[in-house]
Design a protein around this motif. Structure first.
Motif, PDB file in Angstrom:
ATOM      1  N   PRO A  47    -131.280 -32.052 -15.861  1.00  0.00           N
ATOM      2  CA  PRO A  47    -132.396 -32.639 -15.110  1.00  0.00           C
ATOM      3  C   PRO A  47    -132.420 -34.169 -15.107  1.00  0.00           C
ATOM      4  N   ASP A  48    -131.891 -34.813 -16.143  1.00  0.00           N
ATOM      5  CA  ASP A  48    -131.895 -36.282 -16.199  1.00  0.00           C
ATOM      6  C   ASP A  48    -130.703 -36.911 -15.474  1.00  0.00           C
ATOM      7  N   GLY A  49    -129.862 -36.089 -14.821  1.00  0.00           N
ATOM      8  CA  GLY A  49    -128.698 -36.596 -14.086  1.00  0.00           C
ATOM      9  C   GLY A  49    -127.436 -36.693 -14.912  1.00  0.00           C
ATOM     10  N   SER A  50    -127.518 -36.419 -16.198  1.00  0.00           N
ATOM     11  CA  SER A  50    -126.323 -36.437 -17.044  1.00  0.00           C
ATOM     12  C   SER A  50    -125.579 -35.112 -16.902  1.00  0.00           C
ATOM     13  N   LEU A  51    -124.370 -35.067 -17.446  1.00  0.00           N
ATOM     14  CA  LEU A  51    -123.541 -33.862 -17.389  1.00  0.00           C
ATOM     15  C   LEU A  51    -123.415 -33.244 -18.774  1.00  0.00           C
TER      16      LEU A  51
END
Length: 194
Positions: A47-51
């Motif tokens: 959700p925070d854009g990290s992988l």
């Protein structure tokens, strides 16, 4: 009977702790860079854009003189290839400037120190799909978007890449895929001169 159940339970827990079996980017591990790394990675966008996800290896069947198995990257979709989790990956979005690529090694990227994610050990940069599909890599000096990757070994093996065989153990790995350099002048890949 209790002992057998306990042993089987431990074996299943230990196997699942190493990561996700290869499923060719089935959801939710469906993120793809659009280039060769997709043949041996499975990642999901958080959700925070990290992988978050896994990088895979194939064991060659050979060992070194100490009995440590040797593994390398292969296309996990190829017939007869059996892939195992080599690393857990965490990724943070960012930019870098393409410097060079020597055959048999990872492409080299320039990044300003202040733009390398911390805390952590983000020592590998991997680019998103490049618009010119005639060439897999961008032109030297071009800033591109991608992700800084932190790799954590999930097994003990020698990773064969190019002419090197590098020991991987259970824990942070800053050696096998390192491909960023930093400078104090020039473009940092994000379009900012310093």
């Amino acid at each position: 009977m209790f002992f057998v159940t306990l042993v089987l339970s431990f074996a299943v827990t230990a196997a699942s702790a190493k990561g996700l079996e290869w499923k060719n980017h089935q959801s939710p591990f469906d993120f793809q860079f659009g280039n060769h790394i997709d043949s041996h990675q499975q990642l999901q966008v958080l959700p925070d854009g990290s992988l978050f996800g896994y990088l895979y290896v194939t064991f060659t069947g050979a060992t070194n003189e100490d009995g440590v198995p040797i593994a390398q990257h292969k296309n996990c979709n190829d017939e007869g290839v059996v892939c195992s989790v080599g690393w857990e990956i965490r990724g943070i979005p960012g930019h870098a400037t393409f410097l060079a690529h020597q055959e048999g090694d990872h492409p080299l990227w320039q990044v300003m120190r202040a733009h390398i994610p911390t805390p952590g050990a983000y020592t590998h940069f991997h680019w998103n799909d490049w618009p010119d599909h005639a060439h897999e890599l961008p032109v030297t000096g071009d800033p591109v978007s991608g992700y800084f990757l932190q790799l954590t070994g999930k097994d003990t093996f020698l990773f064969k890449h190019g002419g090197d065989e590098i020991l991987v153990t259970n824990g942070l790995d800053n050696a096998t895929h390192i491909n960023i350099v930093s400078g104090v002048t020039g473009d940092d890949g994000g379009g900012h001169d310093h």
